[in-house]
Design a protein around this motif. Structure first.
Motif, short mmCIF file in Angstrom:
data_model
loop_
_atom_site.label_atom_id
_atom_site.label_comp_id
_atom_site.label_asym_id
_atom_site.label_seq_id
_atom_site.Cartn_x
_atom_site.Cartn_y
_atom_site.Cartn_z
N HIS A 105 -2.84 7.09 -9.85
CA HIS A 105 -2.37 5.77 -9.49
C HIS A 105 -2.93 5.36 -8.12
O HIS A 105 -3.09 6.21 -7.23
CB HIS A 105 -0.85 5.73 -9.42
CG HIS A 105 -0.18 5.88 -10.75
ND1 HIS A 105 0.29 4.82 -11.47
CD2 HIS A 105 0.08 7.00 -11.50
CE1 HIS A 105 0.82 5.26 -12.61
NE2 HIS A 105 0.70 6.58 -12.65
N ALA A 106 -3.22 4.07 -7.96
CA ALA A 106 -3.58 3.49 -6.68
C ALA A 106 -2.40 2.66 -6.21
O ALA A 106 -2.12 1.59 -6.75
CB ALA A 106 -4.82 2.62 -6.82
N VAL A 107 -1.70 3.16 -5.19
CA VAL A 107 -0.45 2.55 -4.74
C VAL A 107 -0.67 1.91 -3.38
O VAL A 107 -1.20 2.53 -2.45
CB VAL A 107 0.68 3.61 -4.65
CG1 VAL A 107 2.01 2.93 -4.33
CG2 VAL A 107 0.77 4.40 -5.94
N GLU A 108 -0.27 0.65 -3.28
CA GLU A 108 -0.47 -0.11 -2.05
C GLU A 108 0.66 0.13 -1.07
O GLU A 108 1.80 0.42 -1.46
CB GLU A 108 -0.57 -1.60 -2.40
CG GLU A 108 -1.00 -2.49 -1.26
CD GLU A 108 -1.31 -3.91 -1.72
OE1 GLU A 108 -1.58 -4.76 -0.84
OE2 GLU A 108 -1.30 -4.15 -2.94
N ARG A 109 0.34 0.01 0.23
CA ARG A 109 1.36 0.13 1.27
C ARG A 109 2.55 -0.78 0.95
O ARG A 109 2.37 -1.92 0.52
CB ARG A 109 0.77 -0.24 2.63
CG ARG A 109 1.80 -0.30 3.75
CD ARG A 109 1.19 -0.89 5.00
NE ARG A 109 0.39 0.08 5.72
CZ ARG A 109 0.86 0.95 6.59
NH1 ARG A 109 2.14 0.99 6.87
NH2 ARG A 109 0.05 1.78 7.22
N GLY A 110 3.73 -0.28 1.20
CA GLY A 110 4.95 -1.02 0.88
C GLY A 110 5.57 -0.59 -0.42
O GLY A 110 6.73 -0.91 -0.70
N CYS A 111 4.77 0.14 -1.24
CA CYS A 111 5.28 0.63 -2.52
C CYS A 111 5.55 2.12 -2.47
O CYS A 111 5.70 2.76 -3.52
CB CYS A 111 4.30 0.29 -3.64
SG CYS A 111 4.11 -1.48 -3.92
N TRP A 112 5.53 2.70 -1.29
CA TRP A 112 5.96 4.09 -1.15
C TRP A 112 6.69 4.26 0.19
O TRP A 112 6.49 3.48 1.13
CB TRP A 112 4.78 5.07 -1.23
CG TRP A 112 3.91 5.21 -0.02
CD1 TRP A 112 4.16 5.95 1.10
CD2 TRP A 112 2.64 4.60 0.21
NE1 TRP A 112 3.12 5.86 2.01
CE2 TRP A 112 2.17 5.04 1.47
CE3 TRP A 112 1.83 3.74 -0.53
CZ2 TRP A 112 0.95 4.63 2.01
CZ3 TRP A 112 0.61 3.34 -0.01
CH2 TRP A 112 0.19 3.78 1.25
#
Length: 345
Positions: free
Chosen positions: A148-155
């Protein structure tokens, strides 16, 4: 394969060494240890300006379009300087996005990585801690359903104690879904192999620095009217460390080459590179500390920056025992070949 570097690869190594020795002296590494120190954005911007952040980014996205071998050459120099930035993690993210990402994911992230606008890191399966998780804009996360490519704010990121404080480790909890999944086919194993080789290249650079700086130190320090480096016991220690480093380097480059060509032997080669680099790092670490004597234990001496970076990297992508076990599995637990079936039925 020809283990000699090409003219362009040698130029990359020489340019990186010159740049990092000038822009990342020990004082800059030491500053990254300070409580509350965040990512050195000034140095990050300089890495982008000279093209190092975009080394693994295709040219159409503003990068240099280099492969795994060139990345390994660059990371060895980063290890030599104890670079306190997630260059390896960002390169791994770029390579993974180029392999597995959708067109939209590539367009979103690869130009940002090359320009320095985005900092990336990776979360590997079985590794609970992430380097620079609090500073990253993109997290490549290995999950049971894929990458997965997770953007800042989603972790969320929770800082954790680190042996090498310049790496700023944290545990992360990410929100993933169909929109973050990298759609390209391929096993998570490839990311693990790449991470092992990248880590081995960094460790090789650390070990090279430890040998070089120790040779210089024992040549200047005198006892009984003679340089310490003239004593046979000291010569043997440094010779052992030097040989270990020189023997490990080809294994790292072979593994990187096999990854670049998607060779089926890449997994075995990555395990060999990880073991060889760990052995070299451990030898250089032990002998450098012993040959520096009491001063090597002090906080004021810069040696501890590389000693602790080396020890942290030895375990960052798995223990040598784990890599040896993976190598054994790769070599001896392969599916039965057609030839074997024919001769035994």
């Amino acid at each position: 394969m020809d283990l000699d570097l090409t003219t362009d690869q040698r130029s990359l190594a020489e340019g990186a060494r010159s740049f990092l020795s000038a822009q990342c002296p020990p004082s800059r590494v030491r500053a990254a240890w300070d409580d509350g120190a965040g990512l050195d954005r000034g140095l990050w911007a300089q890495l982008a300006e000279v093209g190092f952040l975009g080394a693994a980014v295709p040219e159409r996205f503003g990068g240099l379009g280099l492969g795994d071998l060139e990345v390994a050459v660059l990371l060895e120099e980063a290890g030599r300087a104890a670079l306190p930035l997630p260059l390896a993690e960002t390169a791994l993210a770029a390579l993974t996005l180029d392999d597995r990402g959708s067109d939209a994911q590539r367009e979103r992230w690869l130009p940002a990585i090359a320009s320095g606008a985005a900092v990336a890191t990776v979360a590997l399966p079985g590794r609970p801690l992430v380097a620079c998780g609090a500073d990253a804009d993109l997290l490549i996360l290995a999950a049971p359903d894929g990458l997965h490519a997770v953007e800042r704010g989603c972790w969320t990121s929770v800082a954790q104690p680190a042996f090498d404080r310049s790496r700023r480790l944290s545990s992360v909890t990410a929100d993933t879904g169909p929109d973050t999944l990298l759609p390209g086919a391929g096993p998570v194993r490839r990311l693990l192999d790449r991470a092992a080789v990248a880590n081995a290249a960094l460790l090789l650079g650390v070990a090279s620095h430890l040998v070089d700086v120790t040779v210089g130190y024992v040549g200047q320090r005198h006892q009984f009217g003679r340089p310490v480096g003239s004593f046979q016991a000291v010569k043997h220690r440094l010779a052992d460390a030097h040989v270990a480093v020189q023997m490990a380097r080809p294994s790292v480059r072979v593994a990187a080459h096999l990854l670049a060509t998607d060779d089926p032997e890449a997994t075995a080669a990555a395990a060999v590179a990880a073991v060889a680099a760990s052995d070299a790092g451990r030898a250089a670490n032990e002998h450098a500390l012993q040959c520096h004597g009491g001063i090597g234990f002090t906080w004021e001496h810069d040696l501890h920056l590389w000693l602790k970076r080396g020890k942290a990297l030895e375990l960052a992508c798995g223990t040598p025992a784990a890599h040896r076990a993976r190598l054994a599995t790769t070599l001896f637990d392969r599916p039965t070949t057609d030839h074997h079936v024919r001769t035994t039925t």
